[in-house]
Design a protein around this motif. Structure first.
Motif, PDB file in Angstrom:
ATOM      1  N   VAL A  87     -56.247 -66.066 -52.581  1.00  0.00           N
ATOM      2  CA  VAL A  87     -56.250 -65.559 -51.333  1.00  0.00           C
ATOM      3  C   VAL A  87     -55.088 -65.192 -50.470  1.00  0.00           C
ATOM      4  CG1 VAL A  87     -58.589 -66.451 -51.081  1.00  0.00           C
ATOM      5  CG2 VAL A  87     -56.709 -67.668 -50.264  1.00  0.00           C
ATOM      6  N   LEU A  88     -54.820 -64.574 -49.478  1.00  0.00           N
ATOM      7  CA  LEU A  88     -53.831 -64.050 -48.849  1.00  0.00           C
ATOM      8  C   LEU A  88     -53.885 -64.300 -47.455  1.00  0.00           C
ATOM      9  CD1 LEU A  88     -50.644 -63.597 -49.019  1.00  0.00           C
ATOM     10  CD2 LEU A  88     -51.345 -61.162 -49.015  1.00  0.00           C
ATOM     11  N   PRO A  89     -54.203 -65.539 -46.941  1.00  0.00           N
ATOM     12  CA  PRO A  89     -54.452 -65.894 -45.452  1.00  0.00           C
ATOM     13  C   PRO A  89     -53.142 -65.636 -44.536  1.00  0.00           C
ATOM     14  CG  PRO A  89     -54.499 -67.842 -46.404  1.00  0.00           C
ATOM     15  CD  PRO A  89     -54.229 -66.825 -47.594  1.00  0.00           C
ATOM     16  N   ALA A  90     -53.502 -65.069 -43.291  1.00  0.00           N
ATOM     17  CA  ALA A  90     -52.381 -65.544 -42.192  1.00  0.00           C
ATOM     18  C   ALA A  90     -52.370 -66.833 -41.796  1.00  0.00           C
ATOM     19  CB  ALA A  90     -52.445 -64.483 -41.229  1.00  0.00           C
ATOM     20  N   PHE A  91     -51.550 -67.394 -41.489  1.00  0.00           N
ATOM     21  CA  PHE A  91     -51.430 -68.735 -40.981  1.00  0.00           C
ATOM     22  C   PHE A  91     -50.890 -69.095 -39.641  1.00  0.00           C
ATOM     23  CE2 PHE A  91     -49.497 -73.274 -40.389  1.00  0.00           C
ATOM     24  CZ  PHE A  91     -50.668 -73.956 -40.646  1.00  0.00           C
ATOM     25  N   ALA A  92     -51.466 -69.532 -38.785  1.00  0.00           N
ATOM     26  CA  ALA A  92     -50.566 -69.666 -37.347  1.00  0.00           C
ATOM     27  C   ALA A  92     -51.240 -70.908 -36.608  1.00  0.00           C
ATOM     28  CB  ALA A  92     -51.059 -68.592 -36.453  1.00  0.00           C
ATOM     29  N   TYR A  93     -50.516 -71.500 -36.034  1.00  0.00           N
ATOM     30  CA  TYR A  93     -50.620 -72.690 -35.184  1.00  0.00           C
ATOM     31  C   TYR A  93     -51.212 -72.038 -33.890  1.00  0.00           C
ATOM     32  CZ  TYR A  93     -48.048 -75.908 -38.184  1.00  0.00           C
ATOM     33  OH  TYR A  93     -47.705 -76.452 -39.184  1.00  0.00           O
ATOM     34  N   TYR A  94     -52.235 -72.839 -33.336  1.00  0.00           N
ATOM     35  CA  TYR A  94     -52.657 -72.297 -31.913  1.00  0.00           C
ATOM     36  C   TYR A  94     -52.861 -73.309 -30.983  1.00  0.00           C
ATOM     37  CZ  TYR A  94     -57.845 -73.943 -32.544  1.00  0.00           C
ATOM     38  OH  TYR A  94     -58.593 -74.748 -32.691  1.00  0.00           O
ATOM     39  N   GLN A  95     -53.088 -73.290 -29.988  1.00  0.00           N
ATOM     40  CA  GLN A  95     -53.150 -74.074 -28.550  1.00  0.00           C
ATOM     41  C   GLN A  95     -54.624 -74.674 -28.567  1.00  0.00           C
ATOM     42  OE1 GLN A  95     -50.706 -75.532 -27.027  1.00  0.00           O
ATOM     43  NE2 GLN A  95     -48.982 -73.815 -27.321  1.00  0.00           N
ATOM     44  N   SER A  98     -57.620 -79.519 -25.183  1.00  0.00           N
ATOM     45  CA  SER A  98     -58.217 -80.969 -25.400  1.00  0.00           C
ATOM     46  C   SER A  98     -59.087 -81.266 -26.579  1.00  0.00           C
ATOM     47  CB  SER A  98     -59.082 -81.285 -24.141  1.00  0.00           C
ATOM     48  OG  SER A  98     -60.217 -80.324 -23.972  1.00  0.00           O
ATOM     49  N   GLN A  99     -59.439 -80.035 -27.497  1.00  0.00           N
ATOM     50  CA  GLN A  99     -60.166 -80.381 -28.434  1.00  0.00           C
ATOM     51  C   GLN A  99     -59.463 -79.895 -30.005  1.00  0.00           C
ATOM     52  OE1 GLN A  99     -63.588 -77.749 -26.977  1.00  0.00           O
ATOM     53  NE2 GLN A  99     -64.724 -79.504 -26.809  1.00  0.00           N
ATOM     54  N   PRO A 100     -59.033 -80.899 -30.322  1.00  0.00           N
ATOM     55  CA  PRO A 100     -58.263 -80.748 -31.447  1.00  0.00           C
ATOM     56  C   PRO A 100     -59.104 -80.082 -32.670  1.00  0.00           C
ATOM     57  CG  PRO A 100     -57.601 -82.782 -30.436  1.00  0.00           C
ATOM     58  CD  PRO A 100     -58.855 -82.192 -29.951  1.00  0.00           C
ATOM     59  N   ASN A 101     -58.337 -79.090 -33.292  1.00  0.00           N
ATOM     60  CA  ASN A 101     -59.473 -78.425 -34.138  1.00  0.00           C
ATOM     61  C   ASN A 101     -58.648 -77.653 -35.280  1.00  0.00           C
ATOM     62  OD1 ASN A 101     -61.749 -77.529 -35.366  1.00  0.00           O
ATOM     63  ND2 ASN A 101     -62.505 -76.814 -33.419  1.00  0.00           N
ATOM     64  N   ALA A 102     -59.332 -77.252 -36.276  1.00  0.00           N
ATOM     65  CA  ALA A 102     -58.622 -76.307 -37.554  1.00  0.00           C
ATOM     66  C   ALA A 102     -59.887 -75.649 -37.729  1.00  0.00           C
ATOM     67  CB  ALA A 102     -58.037 -76.875 -38.281  1.00  0.00           C
ATOM     68  N   THR A 116     -57.508 -65.279 -41.548  1.00  0.00           N
ATOM     69  CA  THR A 116     -56.600 -66.029 -40.814  1.00  0.00           C
ATOM     70  C   THR A 116     -56.862 -67.609 -40.707  1.00  0.00           C
ATOM     71  OG1 THR A 116     -56.007 -64.071 -39.419  1.00  0.00           O
ATOM     72  CG2 THR A 116     -55.160 -66.262 -38.920  1.00  0.00           C
ATOM     73  N   VAL A 117     -55.879 -68.504 -41.046  1.00  0.00           N
ATOM     74  CA  VAL A 117     -56.291 -69.940 -40.895  1.00  0.00           C
ATOM     75  C   VAL A 117     -55.380 -70.329 -39.385  1.00  0.00           C
ATOM     76  CG1 VAL A 117     -55.735 -72.303 -41.779  1.00  0.00           C
ATOM     77  CG2 VAL A 117     -56.332 -70.687 -43.320  1.00  0.00           C
ATOM     78  N   LEU A 118     -56.179 -70.930 -38.657  1.00  0.00           N
ATOM     79  CA  LEU A 118     -55.654 -71.405 -37.247  1.00  0.00           C
ATOM     80  C   LEU A 118     -55.835 -72.838 -37.292  1.00  0.00           C
ATOM     81  CD1 LEU A 118     -57.743 -68.812 -35.264  1.00  0.00           C
ATOM     82  CD2 LEU A 118     -55.476 -68.714 -35.531  1.00  0.00           C
ATOM     83  N   PHE A 119     -54.373 -73.353 -37.043  1.00  0.00           N
ATOM     84  CA  PHE A 119     -54.266 -74.944 -37.198  1.00  0.00           C
ATOM     85  C   PHE A 119     -53.861 -75.409 -35.435  1.00  0.00           C
ATOM     86  CE2 PHE A 119     -53.793 -78.051 -40.496  1.00  0.00           C
ATOM     87  CZ  PHE A 119     -53.655 -79.277 -39.574  1.00  0.00           C
ATOM     88  N   GLY A 120     -54.608 -76.199 -34.985  1.00  0.00           N
ATOM     89  CA  GLY A 120     -54.333 -76.665 -33.589  1.00  0.00           C
ATOM     90  C   GLY A 120     -53.382 -77.528 -33.445  1.00  0.00           C
ATOM     91  N   LEU A 121     -52.511 -77.437 -32.482  1.00  0.00           N
ATOM     92  CA  LEU A 121     -51.250 -78.020 -32.292  1.00  0.00           C
ATOM     93  C   LEU A 121     -51.637 -79.565 -32.237  1.00  0.00           C
ATOM     94  CD1 LEU A 121     -49.232 -75.459 -30.484  1.00  0.00           C
ATOM     95  CD2 LEU A 121     -48.334 -76.331 -32.853  1.00  0.00           C
ATOM     96  N   ASN A 122     -52.489 -79.832 -31.345  1.00  0.00           N
ATOM     97  CA  ASN A 122     -52.929 -81.215 -31.097  1.00  0.00           C
ATOM     98  C   ASN A 122     -53.437 -81.894 -32.358  1.00  0.00           C
ATOM     99  OD1 ASN A 122     -51.961 -81.597 -28.641  1.00  0.00           O
ATOM    100  ND2 ASN A 122     -53.714 -80.365 -27.740  1.00  0.00           N
TER     101      ASN A 122
END
Ligand SMILES: [Zn+2]
Length: 250
Positions: A87-95, A98-102, A116-122
């Protein structure tokens, strides 16, 4: 050459994944499990800055861990996940506030991406302060999200979500995360599988919720682990097995 950090990142099996509040609300947007439908993706993308296509492992991801060595090692590991899962996903952190998540979404943040994989900064900071296997826990969450990307690219997501219940899609992602764990165990015999299993159970819920109970999640990861470690399934065959396993879950 695999760096020590990369070895650590891929080595410890903290394959819990998605420790998140499964029905996280971001700007009143409701995700199903950690699956974000395409139409809802832009509202999450507005909370991102840099996105990276992870193809070779040599890409530079947004420096957010506070440790450049870890950032480089994470990019290497995500590149390996991309290659293993095809697979070829885009990866980005996101804000994630108050609800840490991925999260994962089939909507590409970048051209050519399978989603896209979104990874929460918290979420990142919470995982990095874990007393045991912090690096591996980050990779574990990513492996689960990459499992969702597999379901998008193959189109299996439609049947996994046919009743609009994310449980089977989450089982599929856990199975694929387990497959990655088995891949690493075969690569490195001292892979601490017991540690991952223990941690996995510690993250599960008593009730099913969207991701399943701790027992259900653990079972999916272990089945995925066995699919390569014992059954020697190729990644495409493991994807089929993950789908059959997930659809059989009631
Ligand atoms: Zn998920």
């Amino acid at each position: 050459m695999i760096s020590r950090r990369e070895t650590i990142l891929g080595g410890a099996l903290t394959l819990l994944t998605c420790t998140c509040d499964c029905h996280a609300n971001v700007s009143s947007v409701r995700a199903l499990g950690c699956h974000v439908p395409k139409l809802e993706a832009p509202r999450y993308f507005s909370r991102t800055q840099t996105a990276t296509l992870l193809q070779t492992g040599s890409e530079v991801i947004e420096a957010r861990s506070g440790n450049p060595e870890l950032d480089r090692a994470l990019a290497q590991t995500l590149g390996r996940l991309s290659q293993l899962f095809d697979v070829l996903p885009a990866f980005a952190y996101y804000q994630d506030g108050s609800q840490p998540n991925a999260l994962a979404t089939p909507e590409p943040r970048l051209q050519r991406a399978d989603g896209t994989v979104l990874f929460g900064l918290n979420m990142l900071q919470q995982l990095l302060t874990r007393p045991e296997h912090p690096d591996a826990s980050v990779v574990a969450v990513c492996a689960h999200e990459f499992g969702h990307i597999v379901s998008y690219k193959t189109g299996l997501i439609d049947r996994l979500m046919q009743d609009n219940n994310p449980f089977r899609a989450e089982q599929f992602a856990d199975y694929m995360a387990g497959y990655y764990a088995g891949f690493k165990k075969l690569e490195r015999n001292d892979f601490p599988a017991v540690a991952f299993a223990t941690t996995q159970r510690s993250f599960g819920g008593v009730t099913r919720g969207t991701h399943g109970t701790s027992e259900e999640r653990g079972s999916a990861v272990i089945e995925g682990f066995k699919s390569i470690y014992e059954r020697k399934l190729s990644a495409p065959d493991a994807i089929d097995a993950a789908f059959q396993f997930s659809m059989s879950r009631q």
